[in-house]
Design a protein around this motif. Structure first.
Motif, PDB file in Angstrom:
ATOM      1  N   VAL A  51      -1.490  -6.446   1.265  1.00  0.00           N
ATOM      2  CA  VAL A  51      -2.535  -5.380   1.291  1.00  0.00           C
ATOM      3  C   VAL A  51      -2.889  -4.823   2.977  1.00  0.00           C
ATOM      4  N   THR A  52      -3.786  -3.948   3.024  1.00  0.00           N
ATOM      5  CA  THR A  52      -4.130  -3.413   4.543  1.00  0.00           C
ATOM      6  C   THR A  52      -5.463  -4.017   4.835  1.00  0.00           C
ATOM      7  N   ILE A  53      -5.798  -3.975   6.058  1.00  0.00           N
ATOM      8  CA  ILE A  53      -7.421  -4.409   6.573  1.00  0.00           C
ATOM      9  C   ILE A  53      -8.242  -3.352   5.758  1.00  0.00           C
ATOM     10  N   GLY A  54      -7.842  -2.316   5.606  1.00  0.00           N
ATOM     11  CA  GLY A  54      -8.575  -1.104   4.814  1.00  0.00           C
ATOM     12  C   GLY A  54      -8.991  -1.662   3.465  1.00  0.00           C
ATOM     13  N   ASP A  55      -8.077  -2.280   2.572  1.00  0.00           N
ATOM     14  CA  ASP A  55      -8.243  -2.869   1.458  1.00  0.00           C
ATOM     15  C   ASP A  55      -9.193  -3.959   1.190  1.00  0.00           C
ATOM     16  N   LEU A  56      -8.914  -5.042   2.381  1.00  0.00           N
ATOM     17  CA  LEU A  56     -10.131  -6.093   2.253  1.00  0.00           C
ATOM     18  C   LEU A  56     -11.443  -5.730   2.707  1.00  0.00           C
ATOM     19  N   VAL A  57     -11.460  -4.608   3.595  1.00  0.00           N
ATOM     20  CA  VAL A  57     -12.988  -4.271   3.858  1.00  0.00           C
ATOM     21  C   VAL A  57     -13.671  -3.239   3.018  1.00  0.00           C
ATOM     22  N   ASP A  58     -12.765  -2.629   2.045  1.00  0.00           N
ATOM     23  CA  ASP A  58     -13.225  -1.875   1.147  1.00  0.00           C
ATOM     24  C   ASP A  58     -14.702  -2.092   0.385  1.00  0.00           C
ATOM     25  N   GLU A  59     -15.936  -1.256   0.556  1.00  0.00           N
ATOM     26  CA  GLU A  59     -17.195  -1.698   0.191  1.00  0.00           C
ATOM     27  C   GLU A  59     -17.259  -1.855  -1.367  1.00  0.00           C
ATOM     28  N   ARG A  60     -16.257  -1.176  -2.245  1.00  0.00           N
ATOM     29  CA  ARG A  60     -16.259  -1.282  -3.546  1.00  0.00           C
ATOM     30  C   ARG A  60     -16.174  -2.607  -4.168  1.00  0.00           C
ATOM     31  N   PRO A  61     -17.379  -3.149  -4.778  1.00  0.00           N
ATOM     32  CA  PRO A  61     -17.386  -4.477  -5.110  1.00  0.00           C
ATOM     33  C   PRO A  61     -16.411  -4.781  -6.414  1.00  0.00           C
ATOM     34  N   ASP A  62     -16.281  -3.775  -7.361  1.00  0.00           N
ATOM     35  CA  ASP A  62     -15.533  -3.934  -8.343  1.00  0.00           C
ATOM     36  C   ASP A  62     -13.904  -3.506  -8.183  1.00  0.00           C
ATOM     37  N   ALA A  63     -13.325  -3.654  -7.058  1.00  0.00           N
ATOM     38  CA  ALA A  63     -12.165  -3.050  -6.750  1.00  0.00           C
ATOM     39  C   ALA A  63     -11.150  -3.948  -7.338  1.00  0.00           C
ATOM     40  N   SER A  64     -10.548  -3.494  -8.428  1.00  0.00           N
ATOM     41  CA  SER A  64      -9.616  -4.114  -9.313  1.00  0.00           C
ATOM     42  C   SER A  64      -8.301  -4.104  -8.752  1.00  0.00           C
ATOM     43  N   GLU A  65      -7.144  -4.713  -9.282  1.00  0.00           N
ATOM     44  CA  GLU A  65      -5.778  -4.825  -9.055  1.00  0.00           C
ATOM     45  C   GLU A  65      -5.433  -3.417  -9.033  1.00  0.00           C
ATOM     46  N   GLU A  66      -5.820  -2.890 -10.183  1.00  0.00           N
ATOM     47  CA  GLU A  66      -5.277  -1.361 -10.162  1.00  0.00           C
ATOM     48  C   GLU A  66      -5.830  -0.659  -9.369  1.00  0.00           C
ATOM     49  N   TYR A  67      -6.978  -0.541  -8.657  1.00  0.00           N
ATOM     50  CA  TYR A  67      -7.649   0.265  -7.861  1.00  0.00           C
ATOM     51  C   TYR A  67      -6.948  -0.047  -6.531  1.00  0.00           C
ATOM     52  N   MET A  68      -6.631  -1.197  -6.172  1.00  0.00           N
ATOM     53  CA  MET A  68      -5.889  -1.604  -4.916  1.00  0.00           C
ATOM     54  C   MET A  68      -4.389  -1.082  -4.950  1.00  0.00           C
ATOM     55  N   ASP A  69      -3.869  -1.031  -6.186  1.00  0.00           N
ATOM     56  CA  ASP A  69      -2.576  -0.518  -6.519  1.00  0.00           C
ATOM     57  C   ASP A  69      -2.509   0.843  -6.172  1.00  0.00           C
ATOM     58  N   PHE A  70      -3.639   1.675  -6.790  1.00  0.00           N
ATOM     59  CA  PHE A  70      -3.623   3.196  -6.598  1.00  0.00           C
ATOM     60  C   PHE A  70      -3.865   3.595  -5.108  1.00  0.00           C
ATOM     61  N   CYS A  71      -4.389   2.831  -4.444  1.00  0.00           N
ATOM     62  CA  CYS A  71      -4.807   3.061  -2.958  1.00  0.00           C
ATOM     63  C   CYS A  71      -3.553   2.995  -2.047  1.00  0.00           C
ATOM     64  N   LYS A  72      -2.913   2.077  -2.699  1.00  0.00           N
ATOM     65  CA  LYS A  72      -1.504   1.794  -1.884  1.00  0.00           C
ATOM     66  C   LYS A  72      -0.629   2.992  -2.183  1.00  0.00           C
ATOM     67  N   MET A  73      -0.665   3.298  -3.187  1.00  0.00           N
ATOM     68  CA  MET A  73       0.195   4.416  -3.958  1.00  0.00           C
ATOM     69  C   MET A  73      -0.079   5.698  -3.005  1.00  0.00           C
ATOM     70  N   LEU A  74      -1.655   6.100  -2.798  1.00  0.00           N
ATOM     71  CA  LEU A  74      -1.733   6.911  -2.170  1.00  0.00           C
ATOM     72  C   LEU A  74      -1.558   7.030  -0.774  1.00  0.00           C
ATOM     73  N   ARG A  75      -1.723   5.796  -0.144  1.00  0.00           N
ATOM     74  CA  ARG A  75      -1.301   5.603   1.298  1.00  0.00           C
ATOM     75  C   ARG A  75       0.319   5.842   1.573  1.00  0.00           C
ATOM     76  N   ASN A  76       0.999   5.910   0.405  1.00  0.00           N
ATOM     77  CA  ASN A  76       2.539   5.933   0.789  1.00  0.00           C
ATOM     78  C   ASN A  76       2.761   7.347   0.244  1.00  0.00           C
ATOM     79  N   ALA A  77       2.124   7.986  -0.390  1.00  0.00           N
ATOM     80  CA  ALA A  77       2.328   9.477  -0.851  1.00  0.00           C
ATOM     81  C   ALA A  77       2.607  10.559   0.330  1.00  0.00           C
ATOM     82  N   ASN A  78       3.547  11.497  -0.121  1.00  0.00           N
ATOM     83  CA  ASN A  78       3.567  12.589   1.019  1.00  0.00           C
ATOM     84  C   ASN A  78       2.542  13.456   0.540  1.00  0.00           C
TER      85      ASN A  78
END
Length: 284
Positions: free
Chosen positions: A65-92
């Protein structure tokens, strides 16, 4: 919203622990590969550590994960949420634009009003137009007044006579709620005075695509009498004046509808055609 420091560190600690366990990495192993002491990782995961960016930058890559993932303020950040964030970062840019459009469409769909409701005074054409439109759209047509009578087990005049106006209004809201519980689309014609009850009217506006069938006072009166009901003229010598006053007092409420159709200027078929087009149904 700023979180208290202890709550924030607990969120980060819980996330580190969850990611570590999800990848099957022991605390000792994470310590070895990140070069962060096992004791500090234990403090971090318990929410008692106060991690620096350097510490997080050492841990994050090994948790994929990234530092941004670790410090995300969302308390209920599920694995699906983290995966989606990763997908967005890698998207053009093109992919991001497409995803944004799709999310907007889904939001619109979730807010779509599932029912159609006709409002207006007696003689506006609610029943006539509603029945023809229901046939065109192949969905049920509901007269709210009839639904109220079914609930009460008596006709409207008896309800008012035996139970009073307040009970009628209560049953009116219950009948409306019953109609709106169905996920299937329907067309509902409501009484002209429903707009005077804020609870019922707000419910109608929030759950239905509302259409005010508007007509001139003269047209209202003529249609009611044409239906065989002479009470408007016989009950008062000032019936027309009373009707105009009622209409005038409710205009501001009727105007809150999503659409307005002046049935004094359009035929029944023209009104049905107009609404069908709004519903993306090709007229025939």
């Amino acid at each position: 919203m700023l979180l208290p420091t202890n709550s924030y560190t607990e969120i980060i600690g819980t996330r580190v622990r969850s990611l570590r366990l999800g990848k099957g990495i022991s605390r000792r192993k994470l310590s070895e590969i990140s070069e962060v002491s096992e004791r500090y990782i234990a403090l971090l995961e318990s929410g008692k550590g106060n991690p620096t960016l350097q510490i997080l930058s050492s841990i994050a890559p090994h948790l994929e994960v990234t530092i941004g993932d670790l410090v995300d303020e969302r308390p209920d950040a599920s694995e699906e949420y983290m995966d989606f964030c990763k997908m967005l970062r890698n998207a053009n840019s093109a992919t991001l634009k497409y995803l944004k459009q799709q999310l907007n469409i889904k939001n619109i769909e979730s807010d779509t009003k599932n029912h159609i409701a006709f409002i207006g005074l007696r003689g506006a054409g609610k029943s006539t137009i509603g029945q023809k439109l229901a046939f065109r759209l192949k969905i049920p047509f509901i007269e709210l007044g009839q639904r109220i009578e079914q609930i009460a087990g008596m006709d409207t005049n008896e309800i008012f006579s035996l139970r009073g106006q307040s009970n009628y209004h209560r049953m009116e809201k219950e009948a409306l709620e019953s109609c709106l519980k169905s996920s299937s689309r329907s067309i509902i014609a409501v009484g002209g005075s429903l707009v005077l009850r804020p609870d019922s009217y707000n419910l109608l506006l929030s759950k239905c695509e509302t259409i005010w069938l508007k007509a001139s006072p003269e047209e209202h009166m003529e249609r009611v009498i044409r239906q065989g009901d002479n009470r408007p003229m016989s009950s008062s010598v000032n019936a027309m004046t009373d009707l105009k006053n009622i209409l005038e007092s409710r205009i501001g409420l009727y105007e809150q509808a999503d659409h307005t159709i002046n049935t004094s200027e359009t035929t029944v078929d023209e009104s049905v055609k107009f609404i069908s087009i709004k519903q993306n149904v090709v007229p025939h």
